[in-house]
Design an enzyme around this catalytic site. Structure first.
Site, PDB file in Angstrom:
ATOM      1  N   TYR A  28       0.759  -1.139  -0.049  1.00  0.00           N
ATOM      2  CA  TYR A  28       0.040  -0.050   0.107  1.00  0.00           C
ATOM      3  C   TYR A  28       0.799   1.243  -0.151  1.00  0.00           C
ATOM      4  O   TYR A  28       0.286   2.373   0.014  1.00  0.00           O
ATOM      5  CB  TYR A  28      -0.723   0.183   1.017  1.00  0.00           C
ATOM      6  CG  TYR A  28      -0.162  -0.316   2.560  1.00  0.00           C
ATOM      7  CD1 TYR A  28       0.554   0.747   2.981  1.00  0.00           C
ATOM      8  CD2 TYR A  28      -0.761  -1.448   3.246  1.00  0.00           C
ATOM      9  CE1 TYR A  28       1.229   0.449   4.183  1.00  0.00           C
ATOM     10  CE2 TYR A  28       0.008  -1.613   4.565  1.00  0.00           C
ATOM     11  CZ  TYR A  28       0.869  -0.905   4.955  1.00  0.00           C
ATOM     12  OH  TYR A  28       1.544  -0.948   6.409  1.00  0.00           O
ATOM     13  N   CYS A 280      -2.072  17.951  10.818  1.00  0.00           N
ATOM     14  CA  CYS A 280      -2.541  18.763   9.574  1.00  0.00           C
ATOM     15  C   CYS A 280      -3.877  17.745   9.448  1.00  0.00           C
ATOM     16  O   CYS A 280      -4.885  18.586   8.671  1.00  0.00           O
ATOM     17  CB  CYS A 280      -1.764  18.248   8.474  1.00  0.00           C
ATOM     18  SG  CYS A 280      -1.163  16.693   8.207  1.00  0.00           S
ATOM     19  N   CYS A 286      -3.912  23.099   5.919  1.00  0.00           N
ATOM     20  CA  CYS A 286      -2.905  22.415   5.898  1.00  0.00           C
ATOM     21  C   CYS A 286      -1.690  23.050   4.980  1.00  0.00           C
ATOM     22  O   CYS A 286      -1.718  24.240   5.032  1.00  0.00           O
ATOM     23  CB  CYS A 286      -2.921  21.056   5.348  1.00  0.00           C
ATOM     24  SG  CYS A 286      -3.825  20.999   3.643  1.00  0.00           S
ATOM     25  N   ASP A 302       4.275  15.180   1.405  1.00  0.00           N
ATOM     26  CA  ASP A 302       4.765  14.227   0.743  1.00  0.00           C
ATOM     27  C   ASP A 302       3.521  13.223   0.187  1.00  0.00           C
ATOM     28  O   ASP A 302       3.767  12.704  -0.960  1.00  0.00           O
ATOM     29  CB  ASP A 302       5.552  12.941   1.568  1.00  0.00           C
ATOM     30  CG  ASP A 302       4.460  12.615   2.763  1.00  0.00           C
ATOM     31  OD1 ASP A 302       3.551  13.088   2.986  1.00  0.00           O
ATOM     32  OD2 ASP A 302       4.754  11.476   3.456  1.00  0.00           O
ATOM     33  N   CYS A 354      -8.205  14.702   5.748  1.00  0.00           N
ATOM     34  CA  CYS A 354      -7.194  14.967   4.892  1.00  0.00           C
ATOM     35  C   CYS A 354      -7.855  15.189   3.371  1.00  0.00           C
ATOM     36  O   CYS A 354      -8.466  14.338   2.831  1.00  0.00           O
ATOM     37  CB  CYS A 354      -6.058  13.884   4.882  1.00  0.00           C
ATOM     38  SG  CYS A 354      -4.666  14.211   3.683  1.00  0.00           S
TER      39      CYS A 354
END
Length: 395
Positions: A28, A280, A286, A302, A354
């Site tokens: 993953y 974040c 963010c 990233d 996110c």
């Protein structure tokens, strides 16, 4: 961590000293996929290393504390000499500044010499472990398909032997989401500081596979229509991740509250009392967690290390200017919330999660919803009820 200029915005940096190189081939891992699209520059050069350390320390000159996070890929592939040079440079350039180093690692390369280096320099080590051996080895494999669990446990014993501060990172996926107590008991038996982070990746199109060599789709950006793709089978489910969190929380509060630290639980408690921590995922914005590639390229984080998201390069543009450019990216997190999110009772605990997980269009909403929205709604509501009950009982 820093206060950038006069805007008081906290900044965090993660450097990738070998980019997406890794000695494992975890099923993953979204970052290994980037080997096909990011420049392959090998080990971070001394020129880039010095520029990064100088600029990060300059940004931190107000707080007198500077956190250096090292990730990847597998950062230990950079070698001991690289980190010795980095730590020596930090001491030379950062006189009067408190310096903290954290390394996110799969831990399989850790030996006594690494532990001596970590111990001598107070390096914090974050170890990836997904649960008991069979569960961990399901996705966290070496290049020949061999499991990595035994090597991880060997490394943790070494870290303990040398009294090195470490924590664990557990990714919640399609397999371990179904066994929350088994996962928790295994991880908590070797760790007092735990993080549980859900896995979700999407299928690429044929063109992305053939032309770019990608396996996972790029996270969607604001003002795109790149939603409702098929979810890859190793991903956690919206129902399963929520069940995992609530089951672990109930077990933890009865047995380990005050003894074991779990990142999301601590973050949520602080948000409930209006004292947010630096996270974040559940902050209103963010773009404060920048990543630096071996050649000096900088990205908002990233997860968004893709060509169209590149902010610049620290050899051409000061890091503080690149961090300011990430502000627009960060503000889009709140700006792009749909009406259902904005009217949600858990908004101030979640903030839509996110952005990379906002991939689902529901009921013709004007913007996408987080894939894990059902998980977060149930979990946050559960904690709200728990806190209210505790407050009543303490009156």
């Amino acid at each position: 961590m820093t206060n950038a200029n006069n805007n008081l915005r906290q900044l965090y940096f993660t450097a990738m000293p070998v980019g997406a190189a890794c000695n494992l081939s975890c099923s993953y891992c979204y970052y290994l996929d980037k080997r096909q699209i990011l420049p392959n520059n090998g080990l971070m050069s001394d020129q880039v290393l010095r520029a990064y350390l100088e600029q990060a320390l300059l940004i931190n000159n107000k707080t007198k504390t500077c956190d250096f996070n090292w990730g990847g890929g597998e950062p230990l592939l950079a070698g001991k000499d690289f980190f010795r040079r980095a730590i020596k440079l930090q001491a030379e350039l950062g006189q009067g500044c408190r310096i903290r180093n954290t390394i996110q690692t799969n831990a399989t390369l850790i030996d006594d010499e690494w532990c001596e280096l970590f111990s001598a320099n107070d390096v914090i080590v974050s170890v990836s472990v997904d649960g008991p051996e069979a569960i961990h080895n399901a996705y966290r494999k070496g290049p020949l398909g061999e499991g990595s669990f035994a090597e991880v446990m060997r490394a943790i014993e070494l870290l303990r032997k040398y009294n090195i501060q470490y924590k664990t990172l557990t990714t919640i996926n399609a397999i371990n989401e179904t066994t929350p107590l088994e996962v928790y008991e295994t991880v908590s038996s070797v760790s007092d500081y735990m993080q549980f982070v859900p896995v979700m990746e999407r299928h690429c199109t044929i063109r992305e596979i053939e032309e770019l060599g990608l396996l996972f789709a790029q996270p969607p950006l604001e003002n795109t229509n790149d939603f409702n793709r098929r979810i890859l089978p190793f991903s956690a489910t919206p129902e399963g991740y929520g069940n995992f969190l609530i089951t672990v929380f109930e077990h933890w509060r009865k047995k380990d509250i005050g003894k074991k630290y779990i990142g999301l639980f601590e973050i949520t408690f602080h948000n409930l009392i209006g004292r947010p921590l630096g996270c974040c995922m559940h902050s209103s914005s963010c773009g404060n967690f920048l990543s630096i590639e071996p050649n000096g390229d900088v990205y908002p984080c990233d997860r968004y290390a893709y060509k169209g998201c590149k902010l610049g390069n620290i050899l051409q543009t000061p890091l503080i200017e690149l961090a300011q450019q990430s502000r627009e990216f960060g503000l889009s997190k709140l700006r792009s919330l749909n009406s259902k999110c904005l009217n949600c009772q858990q908004l101030l605990l979640c903030y839509g999660g996110c952005p990379k997980d906002r991939v689902t269009i529901i009921n013709n909403e004007d913007s996408p919803q987080n894939y894990f929205c059902p998980s977060y709604k149930r979990f946050f509501a559960h904690l709200q009820q728990y806190v209210k009950k505790e407050q009543r009982s303490n009156k």
